[in-house]
Design a protein around this motif. Sequence first.
Motif, PDB file in Angstrom:
ATOM      1  N   ASN A  62      65.441  57.687   2.302  1.00  8.94           N
ATOM      2  CA  ASN A  62      65.193  57.511   0.949  1.00  8.94           C
ATOM      3  C   ASN A  62      63.753  58.580   1.187  1.00  8.94           C
ATOM      4  N   TYR A  63      64.055  59.803   0.637  1.00  3.42           N
ATOM      5  CA  TYR A  63      62.709  61.011   0.709  1.00  3.42           C
ATOM      6  C   TYR A  63      62.767  61.200   1.849  1.00  3.42           C
ATOM      7  N   GLY A  64      63.374  62.076   2.663  1.00  3.85           N
ATOM      8  CA  GLY A  64      63.979  62.347   3.869  1.00  3.85           C
ATOM      9  C   GLY A  64      63.354  61.324   5.124  1.00  3.85           C
ATOM     10  N   LYS A  65      63.473  60.942   4.938  1.00  2.00           N
ATOM     11  CA  LYS A  65      62.683  59.413   6.130  1.00  2.00           C
ATOM     12  C   LYS A  65      64.115  59.542   7.011  1.00  2.00           C
ATOM     13  N   THR A  82      58.456  60.853   6.131  1.00  2.96           N
ATOM     14  CA  THR A  82      58.870  62.209   4.966  1.00  2.96           C
ATOM     15  C   THR A  82      57.720  63.936   5.806  1.00  2.96           C
TER      16      THR A  82
END
Length: 413
Positions: free
Chosen positions: A300-303, A326
């Motif tokens: 999630n969130y670019g991780k 992130t």
Amino acid sequence: MASEKSFKKRKITDDVDGGGGLESLPGDIIADIFSRLPISSIARLMFVCRSWRSILTQHGRVSSSSSPTKPCLLLHCDSPIRNGLHFLDLSEEEKRIKTKKFTLRFESSMPEFDVVGSCNGLLCLSDSLYNDSLYLYNPFTTNSLELPECSNKYHDQELVFGFGFHEMTKEYKVLKIVYFRGSSSSNNGIYRGRGRIQYKQSEVQILTLSSKTTDQSLSWRSLGKAPYKFVKRSSEALVNGRLHFVTRPRRHVPDRKFVSFDLEDEEFKEIPKPDCGGLNRTNHRLVNLKGCLSAVVYGNYGKLDIWVMKTYGVKESWGKEYSIGTYLPKGLKQNLDRPMWIWKNAENGKVVRVLCLLENGEILLEYKSRVLVAYDPKLGKFKDLLFHGLPNWFHTVVHVGTLSWFDTPLNLW
């Protein structure tokens, strides 16, 4: 005085026509000199004089300072009406790196294209408008070849491509997997599932190019029906002479598989996956990192996490090597978000793409087709890479530049 003038005249003539004595050096010394130059510089030397061109033709198969860890980055720009191709040579000093643009000889016949793949100094390009043209292209020598059309054509089809080079056979191969509904005008061979058209029939086609290739032998061969239904995108990683694909989930078999295609024996084979979550969904990609098959698993969130198969084909050798948190590059903070439907190569809304490992151990990343970033896994720090002339929107292709052609291949790995 007369003899002095004659000497000066002869010296000037020798410098222009004879390459300044470069041709008198041993071949291994010439190769060593060229290996220290960026590929863009070597390509320009081809036009200095006929003598230098001859020397580069004889020794041009040597690799430049461009390498898998210091590659060229080709930036495919999906501009309206006519696409563009730019490049950055990471083998140069960082402060001297500038974005340069290629002149495409085939742009009038194929103004919009997709990059099928980059391998061993060559690119394979496909026509993104009509799907009926494929080109082999060396952007630094401008050599190009339009590949023949396949005799088997289907009116309603979906294509998956692959392009690679095998070190042992010294052959380039273009793989085309066609999913189609059949020759009937009825609904046989096609059905709609979950709002998406799915094709029941398929054919695998392959074309081989090598030093033995002639106009008569340059033709497509059929390998029969495709044993798997792959995600609609080009082969993601060439490792150990094999192209790698990811399968689509089926209604009753949601598990996705990693599948290789051996460029030597031309057979498909399943590859063991790492024991990590998320591989049954679309939030992962395959990539070649320093010659190892690697799986990028998005969170999630670019991780993201990067799993690396250290010993090819051995399930137990998979290990999580990198975790990247992130990050929002400065270039994305302006909130100039381009609608995703405009960019045909958009990665299904993913924020970041893993491109390659650099010589200094940093990981090269591309954010939202707009920003290049180097990540230091030891320090956990990000660095935005700002280069003069960088296009506003691009899709990055990692490329090792050479002067080779399909009949004079060079092993780079």
